[in-house]
Design an enzyme around this catalytic site. Structure first.
Site, PDB file in Angstrom:
ATOM      1  N   LYS A  31       1.824  -3.200  -0.151  1.00  0.00           N
ATOM      2  CA  LYS A  31       1.886  -3.874  -1.455  1.00  0.00           C
ATOM      3  C   LYS A  31       3.338  -3.938  -1.947  1.00  0.00           C
ATOM      4  O   LYS A  31       3.802  -4.960  -2.453  1.00  0.00           O
ATOM      5  CB  LYS A  31       0.989  -3.152  -2.465  1.00  0.00           C
ATOM      6  CG  LYS A  31      -0.489  -3.374  -2.165  1.00  0.00           C
ATOM      7  CD  LYS A  31      -1.421  -2.410  -2.873  1.00  0.00           C
ATOM      8  CE  LYS A  31      -2.856  -2.606  -2.368  1.00  0.00           C
ATOM      9  NZ  LYS A  31      -3.797  -1.606  -2.883  1.00  0.00           N
ATOM     10  N   GLN A  75      -3.870   3.358  -7.006  1.00  0.00           N
ATOM     11  CA  GLN A  75      -4.494   3.302  -5.675  1.00  0.00           C
ATOM     12  C   GLN A  75      -5.700   4.250  -5.614  1.00  0.00           C
ATOM     13  O   GLN A  75      -5.586   5.428  -5.924  1.00  0.00           O
ATOM     14  CB  GLN A  75      -3.451   3.683  -4.607  1.00  0.00           C
ATOM     15  CG  GLN A  75      -3.942   3.555  -3.186  1.00  0.00           C
ATOM     16  CD  GLN A  75      -4.250   2.108  -2.780  1.00  0.00           C
ATOM     17  OE1 GLN A  75      -3.488   1.186  -3.058  1.00  0.00           O
ATOM     18  NE2 GLN A  75      -5.386   1.913  -2.140  1.00  0.00           N
ATOM     19  N   ASP A  98      -5.848  -5.354 -10.492  1.00  0.00           N
ATOM     20  CA  ASP A  98      -6.910  -5.114  -9.509  1.00  0.00           C
ATOM     21  C   ASP A  98      -8.250  -5.656 -10.020  1.00  0.00           C
ATOM     22  O   ASP A  98      -9.212  -5.750  -9.268  1.00  0.00           O
ATOM     23  CB  ASP A  98      -7.075  -3.605  -9.276  1.00  0.00           C
ATOM     24  CG  ASP A  98      -6.488  -3.153  -7.951  1.00  0.00           C
ATOM     25  OD1 ASP A  98      -6.354  -4.006  -7.058  1.00  0.00           O
ATOM     26  OD2 ASP A  98      -6.197  -1.951  -7.816  1.00  0.00           O
TER      27      ASP A  98
END
Ligand code: NAP
Length: 260
Positions: A31, A75, A98
Site C-alpha cells: 500500500k 490494518q 477502507d
C-alpha cells in the site's frame, strides 16, 4: 494527480499496523509502495504488539484531526487484546478509505456510497473487463465476511445480478456453485473450489490468499484444474490483490477531494 498537486493538494494516507503479522506487513508495504508510485503522501505508524486500546484510539483521533491525512487505514487483523469494532468506529467516516465504518457500510447497502469497499470494488472492475453483462446472471459468493463476502454480494446485486451467498453452514454448496455464471471465492481455504464445482465458461474470481507450508501463496481455487474450464479466472497472486490496492488509492483520492 499532477493537476491536483498544481492546486496544492496531495492526497495523504496514514497506515496503522499493530504487531508483527508477516502477511499484514506485506500488505502495508504494498500500500505504501502504491502511494509512492502515484505521488501520494503516506505515513506509516508501526506500533508494537503490546499497544493498548487507549493508545491506538488516541492515534486514530490524532489522525482524524491531521489536515495532511485524508485517508486512515488500520490494518486488520489487530492483536486479540484490541477491539477492532471500537477502533473502526472511531475512524472519521470521511477518512475511512477502507469503507469499514458502519456509516460507510450502511451507504454501501443502499447503493449511495462515497467509498467503495476495496476488494469487492476491485473485483467489479475485473468483471467489467471480462465484458460480462451481469443483469440477471447467477452470481455465487462463497464467504460472508463484512470486508469481502457481504459487500461483494451487495455490489453484484446493485448490478442486477441474482446473488447467492454461501458460507460454512450452506448445504449443497457444490450444486449451488455449479449453477453460477460468476463465482467469487472468499473462503480462506487453499484449493477449496475444484473443477467439478464449476460450470463450463464461468467467470471465477479468487479472493483467497493462503500461505502453504512451503511458503507459497495460493488462492481458494484450484487454478490448474479450474482454469481449463473457466471462461475467465484470476490468478493468485496477481489477480484480486492489486485491484484491492487500486481501489484504496482511488478512495484516498476521493477523500482528499472531498475534504478540500
Ligand atoms: P473470513 O472472515 O475468514 O471469512 C471466510 C468465510 O468463508 C466465512 O464467511 C466462512 O463461513 C466461509 N467458509 C469457511 N469455510 C467454509 C466452508 N467449508 N464452506 C463454505 N464457506 C466457508 O475471511 P475474509 O476476510 O473474507 O477473507 C477470505 C480470504 O480472502 C482470505 O484468504 C483472505 O486472506 C483473502 N483476502 C484477500 C484480499 C485481497 O485483497 N486479495 C482481501 C481480503 C481478504 P462462516 O461465516 O459460516 O464462518
Amino acid at each position: 494527480m499532477g493537476n491536483l498537486k498544481d492546486k496544492g493538494l496531495t492526497p495523504g494516507l496514514a497506515v496503522v499496523i499493530v504487531g508483527q503479522d508477516p502477511a499484514s506487513r506485506v500488505y502495508v508495504n504494498n500500500k505504501k509502495k502504491a502511494c509512492l508510485e502515484l505521488g501520494m503522501y503516506s505515513e506509516e505508524y508501526a506500533l508494537p504488539e503490546e499497544t493498548t486500546q487507549e493508545e491506538l484510539l488516541r492515534l486514530v483521533q490524532k489522525l482524524n484531526a491531521k489536515e495532511d491525512i485524508h485517508g486512515i487505514l488500520v490494518q486488520l487483523p489487530l492483536p486479540k487484546h484490541l477491539d477492532e469494532k471500537t477502533v473502526i468506529n472511531n475512524i472519521d467516516p470521511k477518512k475511512d478509505v477502507d469503507a469499514f465504518h458502519p456509516v460507510n457500510v450502511g451507504k454501501i447497502m443502499i447503493g449511495d456510497y462515497d467509498y467503495l469497499p476495496c476488494t469487492p470494488a476491485g473485483i467489479m472492475e475485473l468483471l467489467k473487463d471480462t465484458g460480462i453483462d451481469l443483469i440477471g446472471k447467477e452470481c455465487v459468493v462463497i464467504g460472508r465476511s463484512n470486508i469481502v463476502g457481504k459487500p461483494m454480494a451487495m455490489l453484484l446485486l446493485h448490478q442486477n445480478a441474482t446473488v447467492t451467498i454461501c458460507h460454512s453452514k450452506t448445504r449443497n454448496l457444490k450444486e449451488i456453485v455449479k449453477r453460477a455464471d460468476v463465482v467469487v471465492a472468499a473462503v480462506g481455504r487453499a484449493n477449496f473450489v475444484t473443477a467439478d464445482m464449476v460450470k463450463e465458461g464461468a467467470v471465477v474470481i479468487d479472493v483467497g490468499m493462503n500461505r502453504l507450508e512451503n511458503g507459497k501463496l495460493c488462492g481458494d481455487v484450484n487454478f490448474d484444474e479450474v482454469s481449463k474450464i473457466a471462461g475467465f479466472i484470476t490468478p493468485v497472486p496477481g489477480g484480486v490483490g492489486p485491484m484491492t490496492i487500486t481501489t484504496l488509492m482511488k478512495n484516498t483520492l476521493t477523500a482528499a477531494q472531498k475534504q478540500r
